[in-house]
Design an enzyme around this catalytic site. Structure first.
Site, PDB file in Angstrom:
ATOM      1  CG  HIS A 177      -6.204   3.322   3.695  1.00  0.00           C
ATOM      2  ND1 HIS A 177      -5.224   2.343   3.781  1.00  0.00           N
ATOM      3  CD2 HIS A 177      -6.377   3.524   2.377  1.00  0.00           C
ATOM      4  CE1 HIS A 177      -4.849   1.980   2.569  1.00  0.00           C
ATOM      5  NE2 HIS A 177      -5.521   2.693   1.690  1.00  0.00           N
ATOM      6  CG  MET A 223      -4.965  -6.096   7.053  1.00  0.00           C
ATOM      7  SD  MET A 223      -6.242  -4.913   6.602  1.00  0.00           S
ATOM      8  CE  MET A 223      -6.339  -3.933   8.118  1.00  0.00           C
ATOM      9  CB  SER A 224      -0.652  -8.141   2.508  1.00  0.00           C
ATOM     10  OG  SER A 224       0.460  -7.411   2.976  1.00  0.00           O
ATOM     11  CG  HIS A 237      -4.913  -6.833   0.240  1.00  0.00           C
ATOM     12  ND1 HIS A 237      -4.877  -5.959  -0.812  1.00  0.00           N
ATOM     13  CD2 HIS A 237      -3.794  -6.606   0.968  1.00  0.00           C
ATOM     14  CE1 HIS A 237      -3.770  -5.223  -0.736  1.00  0.00           C
ATOM     15  NE2 HIS A 237      -3.089  -5.598   0.336  1.00  0.00           N
ATOM     16  CE1 TYR A 283      -8.237  -4.470   1.259  1.00  0.00           C
ATOM     17  CE2 TYR A 283      -6.598  -5.339   2.773  1.00  0.00           C
ATOM     18  CZ  TYR A 283      -6.954  -4.482   1.746  1.00  0.00           C
ATOM     19  OH  TYR A 283      -6.006  -3.653   1.215  1.00  0.00           O
ATOM     20  CD  GLU A 284      -8.121  -6.114  -2.917  1.00  0.00           C
ATOM     21  OE1 GLU A 284      -8.307  -5.572  -4.020  1.00  0.00           O
ATOM     22  OE2 GLU A 284      -7.031  -6.586  -2.565  1.00  0.00           O
ATOM     23  CG  ASN A 318      -0.572   2.430  11.441  1.00  0.00           C
ATOM     24  OD1 ASN A 318      -0.418   2.025  10.293  1.00  0.00           O
ATOM     25  ND2 ASN A 318      -1.067   1.693  12.394  1.00  0.00           N
ATOM     26  CB  SER A 327      -0.895   0.046   1.241  1.00  0.00           C
ATOM     27  OG  SER A 327      -1.784  -1.025   1.241  1.00  0.00           O
ATOM     28  CG  HIS A 353      -2.703  -1.898  -3.497  1.00  0.00           C
ATOM     29  ND1 HIS A 353      -1.808  -2.919  -3.365  1.00  0.00           N
ATOM     30  CD2 HIS A 353      -2.959  -1.463  -2.246  1.00  0.00           C
ATOM     31  CE1 HIS A 353      -1.529  -3.103  -2.084  1.00  0.00           C
ATOM     32  NE2 HIS A 353      -2.226  -2.230  -1.382  1.00  0.00           N
ATOM     33  CB  ALA A 393       1.549  -0.219   4.604  1.00  0.00           C
TER      34      ALA A 393
HETATM   35  N1  HPA Z   1      -3.006  -2.883  11.045  1.00  0.00           N
HETATM   36  C1  HPA Z   1      -3.168  -3.699   9.977  1.00  0.00           C
HETATM   37  N2  HPA Z   1      -2.710  -3.409   8.773  1.00  0.00           N
HETATM   38  C2  HPA Z   1      -2.039  -2.256   8.619  1.00  0.00           C
HETATM   39  C3  HPA Z   1      -1.824  -1.369   9.671  1.00  0.00           C
HETATM   40  C4  HPA Z   1      -2.337  -1.698  10.957  1.00  0.00           C
HETATM   41  O1  HPA Z   1      -2.188  -0.960  11.938  1.00  0.00           O
HETATM   42  N3  HPA Z   1      -1.115  -0.313   9.167  1.00  0.00           N
HETATM   43  C5  HPA Z   1      -0.913  -0.580   7.860  1.00  0.00           C
HETATM   44  N4  HPA Z   1      -1.465  -1.756   7.517  1.00  0.00           N
END
Ligand code: HPA
Length: 267
Positions: free
Chosen positions: A241, A205-206, A77, A79-80, A229, A24, A55, A107
């Site tokens: 995001h 998440m990947s 992903h 989640y998609e 983050n 990402s 993406h 990320a």
């Molecule tokens: N959690 C899950 N996925 C992420 C995060 C997070 O804090 N930051 C970037 N991708």
């Protein structure tokens, strides 16, 4: 997959040795490949489209300091709505085209409080909490073993190589364990405390489906997380995001340099 392999082979004579998956907000590296051929995922037979913001959804094949590289700008992903199997389609195609090594970037949220947004971390190991594996179902013996070893899923040698490359940029590159959750909601503070207790330093998440598939196919894996983050509850701040993409954007120059200095030493 045969159609996809043939489709790509007809568009470029470059046969990639290194695959790079860009997470990402981290797609900019693809633009730096020399003599590049760009192919939108939408044109390649059977290729899952990436729908996530940040993406691009294209395959870029070209050269980095004389090394043939294929960059996946955008990934599929869970989640998609994709399965873990669909998430590794592109990587399997690139393996068939000749890639022996894959660099997986993402990320991630930092569970280690000391890692400020913008820290780049080498993934030393992972914890699969996706509830899925790309290897579920009948095993394709032509790809790999039914029960692949995962005791060094992220190559120690490649981490060493990348750390050396990082040094020349003044980067420290700490190591950490990446936990993958399906998302798309970010974690709760309680989930982050749980992840810390079970040994995770990063959350995302990947990446884990690709690492499993790569090890299955006998590829070497280098994993690099960009901490975008602090994970939920680590500091008193909500997750967004937009922040993830902004930090990716801010770090893109550093990540590009790190990749450009690492890749020639991977082959
Ligand atoms: N959690 C899950 N996925 C992420 C995060 C997070 O804090 N930051 C970037 N991708």
């Amino acid at each position: 997959m045969t159609d996809a392999i043939q489709f790509i082979s007809l568009r470029t004579s470059v046969r990639p040795r290194v695959a790079v998956v860009l997470g990402s907000g981290l797609g900019a590296f693809a633009e730096t490949l020399e003599e590049q051929t760009e192919i939108p995922y939408s044109q390649i037979p059977g290729w899952p489209q990436s729908t996530a913001v940040g993406h691009a959804g294209k395959l870029v094949i070209g050269m980095v300091e004389g090394v043939p590289v294929a960059a996946l700008s955008g990934r599929a992903h869970l989640y998609e709505g994709y399965t873990a199997l669909q998430a590794v389609y592109g990587l399997r195609v690139l393996r068939s085209l000749g890639a022996e090594t894959v660099v997986l970037t993402n990320a991630a949220g930092g569970i280690q409080p000391a890692w400020r947004p913008g820290t780049l971390v080498l993934i030393s190991d992972h914890i699969n909490l996706l509830g899925q594996s790309p290897l579920s179902g009948p095993n394709d013996e032509s790809l790999g073993l039914r029960f692949p070893d995962m005791s060094e899923a992220y190559s120690r040698r490649l981490r060493e190589v990348s750390r050396e490359a990082g040094k020349s940029l003044g980067l420290e590159l700490p190591e950490g364990v990446y936990a993958a959750l399906p998302g798309p909601s970010y974690e709760t503070p309680a989930e982050i405390r749980y992840l810390r207790a079970i040994g995770a330093d990063l959350v995302g998440m990947s990446t884990v489906p690709e690492t499993i598939a790569a090890n299955h196919m006998g590829m070497k894996v280098l994993g690099i997380s960009c901490v975008t983050n602090h994970a939920a509850g680590v500091i008193d701040q909500k997750l967004d995001h937009k922040e993830v993409l902004e930090v990716g954007e801010r770090m893109k120059g550093t990540l590009i340099e790190l990749l450009r200095r690492t890749i020639p030493r991977l082959v």
